[in-house]
Scaffold this motif. Structure first.
Motif, PDB file in Angstrom:
ATOM      1  N   GLN A   7       0.701  -1.177  -0.073  1.00  0.00           N
ATOM      2  CA  GLN A   7       0.059   0.007  -0.030  1.00  0.00           C
ATOM      3  C   GLN A   7       0.802   1.277   0.003  1.00  0.00           C
ATOM      4  N   VAL A   8       1.928   1.111   0.099  1.00  0.00           N
ATOM      5  CA  VAL A   8       3.101   2.384  -0.148  1.00  0.00           C
ATOM      6  C   VAL A   8       3.265   2.630  -1.556  1.00  0.00           C
ATOM      7  N   GLU A   9       2.919   3.895  -1.773  1.00  0.00           N
ATOM      8  CA  GLU A   9       3.221   4.433  -3.081  1.00  0.00           C
ATOM      9  C   GLU A   9       4.570   5.056  -3.241  1.00  0.00           C
ATOM     10  N   GLU A  10       4.951   5.819  -2.125  1.00  0.00           N
ATOM     11  CA  GLU A  10       6.153   6.410  -2.182  1.00  0.00           C
ATOM     12  C   GLU A  10       6.909   6.569  -0.754  1.00  0.00           C
ATOM     13  N   ALA A  11       8.359   6.460  -0.985  1.00  0.00           N
ATOM     14  CA  ALA A  11       8.948   6.454   0.233  1.00  0.00           C
ATOM     15  C   ALA A  11      10.129   7.540  -0.014  1.00  0.00           C
ATOM     16  N   ASP A  12      10.036   8.370   0.963  1.00  0.00           N
ATOM     17  CA  ASP A  12      11.227   9.391   0.603  1.00  0.00           C
ATOM     18  C   ASP A  12      12.116   9.173   1.990  1.00  0.00           C
ATOM     19  N   VAL A  13      13.231   8.887   1.553  1.00  0.00           N
ATOM     20  CA  VAL A  13      14.314   8.409   2.510  1.00  0.00           C
ATOM     21  C   VAL A  13      15.424   9.670   2.434  1.00  0.00           C
ATOM     22  N   ARG A  14      15.474  10.292   3.495  1.00  0.00           N
ATOM     23  CA  ARG A  14      16.357  11.370   3.393  1.00  0.00           C
ATOM     24  C   ARG A  14      17.700  11.025   4.300  1.00  0.00           C
ATOM     25  N   LEU A  15      18.553  11.534   3.767  1.00  0.00           N
ATOM     26  CA  LEU A  15      19.981  11.363   4.631  1.00  0.00           C
ATOM     27  C   LEU A  15      20.431  12.775   5.596  1.00  0.00           C
ATOM     28  N   VAL A  16      20.364  12.584   6.802  1.00  0.00           N
ATOM     29  CA  VAL A  16      20.631  13.528   7.684  1.00  0.00           C
ATOM     30  C   VAL A  16      21.779  13.496   8.346  1.00  0.00           C
ATOM     31  N   TRP A  17      22.305  14.466   8.838  1.00  0.00           N
ATOM     32  CA  TRP A  17      23.605  14.580   9.688  1.00  0.00           C
ATOM     33  C   TRP A  17      23.528  14.925  11.035  1.00  0.00           C
ATOM     34  N   GLU A  18      22.365  15.356  11.708  1.00  0.00           N
ATOM     35  CA  GLU A  18      22.007  15.694  12.838  1.00  0.00           C
ATOM     36  C   GLU A  18      21.122  14.907  13.694  1.00  0.00           C
ATOM     37  N   PRO A  19      21.408  14.139  14.726  1.00  0.00           N
ATOM     38  CA  PRO A  19      22.711  14.233  15.494  1.00  0.00           C
ATOM     39  C   PRO A  19      23.620  13.268  14.861  1.00  0.00           C
ATOM     40  N   ALA A  20      24.881  13.696  14.910  1.00  0.00           N
ATOM     41  CA  ALA A  20      26.071  12.807  14.209  1.00  0.00           C
ATOM     42  C   ALA A  20      25.856  11.560  15.047  1.00  0.00           C
ATOM     43  N   TRP A  21      26.125  10.568  13.804  1.00  0.00           N
ATOM     44  CA  TRP A  21      25.845   8.928  14.517  1.00  0.00           C
ATOM     45  C   TRP A  21      27.221   8.599  15.242  1.00  0.00           C
TER      46      TRP A  21
END
Length: 184
Positions: free
Chosen positions: A154-168
């Protein structure tokens, strides 16, 4: 070929790591399988590292479907998942995404910071990071996460964003992940 290499049994497409570029591998080409997890196989080829989708596992002598499917799940398509079931399914799919060089999924590595449903579950928004900002595997991992989430019926779209805060940092790895990595 006792050095761990095998010959491809047929032509197939793969994704070059880390660029994400589509490449063609030819029957008879020698490759070494370095990892088979989460619906894909990491290969060392004469062109560098490549990711082979599980649907092409027979090209390396394995049976497709043994590491997690990426096809749209059409089972019980007449009844959509509840919000809670969908959230659980998204997390399960994210647990099938692996860095091609690390045998721990991105959830247990602590790389996924958030997951939200939008548009009544038709869109999934994921914020994730990498172990380091310069990690060359970023595009490959991001694309794999997007593909795995979008495979949910049922998922039509996935928005996978790379973020840098907080630092891993290593404290973000789950206990299970630390066990797999031999940290505890």
């Amino acid at each position: 070929m006792d050095d761990g290499t095998i010959q491809l049994k047929r032509d197939c497409d793969a994704i070059r790591i880390p660029s994400g570029e589509k490449i063609s591998l030819k029957e008879g080409q020698e490759v070494a399988v370095t990892q088979s997890l989460g619906g894909s196989h990491t290969l060392m080829t004469s062109m560098g590292m490549a990711r082979l989708d599980d649907k092409d596992a027979d090209a390396i002598g394995l049976e497709p479907g043994t590491t997690g499917a990426t096809e749209k799940d059409e089972a019980a398509a007449d009844k959509p998942l509840s919000e809670e079931e969908l959230k659980q399914e998204v997390w399960e799919r994210l647990k099938t995404v692996f860095d091609p060089e690390i045998p721990v999924n991105i959830v247990d590595l602590g790389l996924v910071y958030s997951m939200e449903l939008a548009e009544e579950g038709r869109k999934v928004e994921v914020d994730m990071t990498l172990t380091a900002p310069g990690c060359g595997m970023g595009p490959t991992i991001q694309a794999d996460a997007k593909s795995k989430v979008e495979a949910i019926r049922q998922v039509e779209e996935a928005d996978v964003r790379l973020v840098w805060e907080p630092a891993w940092n290593q404290d973000m790895i789950t206990e299970h992940g630390k066990m797999k990595l031999g940290m505890i």
